[in-house]
Design a protein around this motif. Structure first.
Motif, mmCIF file in Angstrom:
data_model
loop_
_atom_site.group_PDB
_atom_site.id
_atom_site.type_symbol
_atom_site.label_atom_id
_atom_site.label_comp_id
_atom_site.label_asym_id
_atom_site.label_seq_id
_atom_site.Cartn_x
_atom_site.Cartn_y
_atom_site.Cartn_z
ATOM 1 N N ALA A 194 1.011 -1.286 -0.160
ATOM 2 C CA ALA A 194 0.007 0.021 -0.048
ATOM 3 C C ALA A 194 0.936 1.261 -0.008
ATOM 4 C CB ALA A 194 -0.946 0.224 1.491
ATOM 5 N N LEU A 195 1.906 1.249 0.735
ATOM 6 C CA LEU A 195 2.759 2.402 0.895
ATOM 7 C C LEU A 195 3.647 2.641 -0.476
ATOM 8 C CD1 LEU A 195 4.554 2.221 4.431
ATOM 9 C CD2 LEU A 195 2.628 3.965 3.820
ATOM 10 N N ASN A 196 3.847 1.522 -1.166
ATOM 11 C CA ASN A 196 4.619 1.885 -2.497
ATOM 12 C C ASN A 196 3.643 2.475 -3.605
ATOM 13 O OD1 ASN A 196 7.681 1.036 -2.285
ATOM 14 N ND2 ASN A 196 6.730 -0.620 -1.015
ATOM 15 N N GLN A 197 2.549 1.802 -3.479
ATOM 16 C CA GLN A 197 1.343 2.340 -4.256
ATOM 17 C C GLN A 197 1.115 3.913 -4.240
ATOM 18 O OE1 GLN A 197 -2.037 -0.243 -3.646
ATOM 19 N NE2 GLN A 197 -1.065 -1.944 -5.095
ATOM 20 N N MET A 198 1.014 4.070 -2.816
ATOM 21 C CA MET A 198 0.841 5.548 -2.644
ATOM 22 C C MET A 198 2.196 6.514 -2.999
ATOM 23 S SD MET A 198 -0.777 5.100 1.203
ATOM 24 C CE MET A 198 -0.944 6.744 1.712
ATOM 25 N N GLN A 199 3.198 5.911 -2.830
ATOM 26 C CA GLN A 199 4.201 6.793 -3.011
ATOM 27 C C GLN A 199 4.380 6.904 -4.791
ATOM 28 O OE1 GLN A 199 8.959 6.966 -1.831
ATOM 29 N NE2 GLN A 199 8.503 4.972 -2.707
ATOM 30 N N GLN A 201 1.961 7.253 -6.589
ATOM 31 C CA GLN A 201 0.867 8.066 -6.932
ATOM 32 C C GLN A 201 1.366 9.594 -6.497
ATOM 33 O OE1 GLN A 201 -2.396 6.397 -4.651
ATOM 34 N NE2 GLN A 201 -2.940 4.900 -6.511
ATOM 35 N N GLU A 202 2.518 9.663 -5.766
ATOM 36 C CA GLU A 202 3.019 10.888 -5.193
ATOM 37 C C GLU A 202 2.442 11.390 -4.260
ATOM 38 O OE1 GLU A 202 3.646 13.295 -8.620
ATOM 39 O OE2 GLU A 202 5.227 12.100 -9.651
ATOM 40 N N LYS A 203 1.631 10.618 -3.465
ATOM 41 C CA LYS A 203 1.017 11.122 -2.320
ATOM 42 C C LYS A 203 1.895 11.073 -1.041
ATOM 43 C CE LYS A 203 -3.643 9.640 -3.684
ATOM 44 N NZ LYS A 203 -4.565 8.432 -3.241
ATOM 45 N N ILE A 204 2.840 10.326 -0.960
ATOM 46 C CA ILE A 204 3.971 10.289 0.107
ATOM 47 C C ILE A 204 5.443 10.048 -0.501
ATOM 48 C CG2 ILE A 204 2.128 9.214 1.623
ATOM 49 C CD1 ILE A 204 3.513 6.482 1.278
ATOM 50 N N ILE A 205 6.177 10.274 0.599
ATOM 51 C CA ILE A 205 7.574 10.018 -0.010
ATOM 52 C C ILE A 205 8.296 8.882 1.404
ATOM 53 C CG2 ILE A 205 9.890 10.728 -0.128
ATOM 54 C CD1 ILE A 205 8.669 13.605 -0.843
ATOM 55 N N LEU A 206 8.725 7.744 0.873
ATOM 56 C CA LEU A 206 9.057 6.956 1.777
ATOM 57 C C LEU A 206 10.505 6.957 1.923
ATOM 58 C CD1 LEU A 206 7.235 3.551 0.676
ATOM 59 C CD2 LEU A 206 6.739 5.001 2.601
ATOM 60 N N ARG A 207 10.934 7.057 3.460
ATOM 61 C CA ARG A 207 12.227 6.711 3.742
ATOM 62 C C ARG A 207 12.375 5.597 4.875
ATOM 63 N NH1 ARG A 207 14.361 12.175 5.560
ATOM 64 N NH2 ARG A 207 12.067 12.683 5.300
ATOM 65 N N ARG A 208 13.429 5.373 5.289
ATOM 66 C CA ARG A 208 13.579 3.910 6.130
ATOM 67 C C ARG A 208 12.866 4.429 7.358
ATOM 68 N NH1 ARG A 208 16.119 -0.944 6.448
ATOM 69 N NH2 ARG A 208 16.608 -1.597 8.740
ATOM 70 N N GLY A 209 11.920 3.920 7.843
ATOM 71 C CA GLY A 209 11.142 4.381 9.173
ATOM 72 C C GLY A 209 10.592 5.763 8.972
#
Length: 219
Positions: A194-199, A201-209
């Motif tokens: 889910a988080l990778n899908q949201m990323q 879609q440019e809704k979030i930016i993921l980093r470790r933790g």
């Protein structure tokens, strides 16, 4: 430090007041005005709320932790800002969050005694204070009644929104995928997908933790 009527009329507590009323307030009310360097914490979690604090200039990072301090949310908010007015009265009179100057920041504090005096003299001040508390109460009151969608992306979105004091702007959630999975009672794999899908879609930016939301209103 001197404060002008131009400064205080920007503050939510004094919205709608006339120039003569503002001039009277600046001369009869004692304000504690402080300047904070970037990176300094000017209110700590659990501090006693002995005065009403408002920011007049600068950006603030609001840090709110879970009860066990396992994860935390950081909200970036511009001035003017009225800081936790609901903590001045009632059963809980300690701040929920810590407030850190993200840029150089100026604050204005009004003691409870001075605030009560303003309430007695100016109806508009009472109404502005009540409106601030009412908006906050209505925001939190509506959260439990929002739809119970079991889609992992929706669950993550609600988890973030329900932990934000302000429904706009940059948010940064410091939490591991496993912690988030445990909080949502779903698998770590579901959270990761889910988080990778949201990323994407440019809704979030993921980093470790870290889950960074550039703007909550587009989440």
């Amino acid at each position: 430090m001197f404060i002008s009527t131009d400064d205080i009329k920007r503050l939510p507590l004094f919205t709608g007041m006339t120039e003569s009323q503002l001039a009277d307030i600046t001369t009869t009310t004692h304000f504690n005005i402080r300047h904070h360097k970037r990176g300094s914490t000017y209110i700590k979690e659990y501090d006693a709320a002995q005065s009403l604090v408002l920011t007049t200039h600068g950006w603030t990072d609001i840090n709110t932790c879970s009860d066990n301090h396992g994860y935390r949310m950081v909200e970036r908010v511009d001035s003017p800002l009225m800081i936790e007015p609901d903590k001045l009265f009632g059963l809980t009179t300690n701040y929920l969050s810590s407030y850190v100057a993200q840029t150089s920041c100026d604050t204005l504090s009004i003691s409870k005694e001075q605030l009560l005096s303003l309430f007695a003299q100016h109806l508009i001040v009472r109404l502005n204070f009540l409106n601030a508390i009412s908006r906050q109460t209505q925001h939190y009151e509506s959260l439990p009644w929002q739809g119970n969608n079991t889609d992992p992306s929706h669950c993550i979105t609600n988890f973030i929104k329900h932990r934000c004091r302000y429904p706009y702007g940059r948010k940064t959630l410091y939490i591991t995928m496993q912690q988030l999975a445990d909080e949502l009672n779903i698998s770590r794999l579901e959270v990761s997908v889910a988080l990778n899908q949201m990323q994407q879609q440019e809704k979030i930016i993921l980093r470790r933790g870290i889950i960074e939301v550039p703007a909550l209103q587009i989440l």
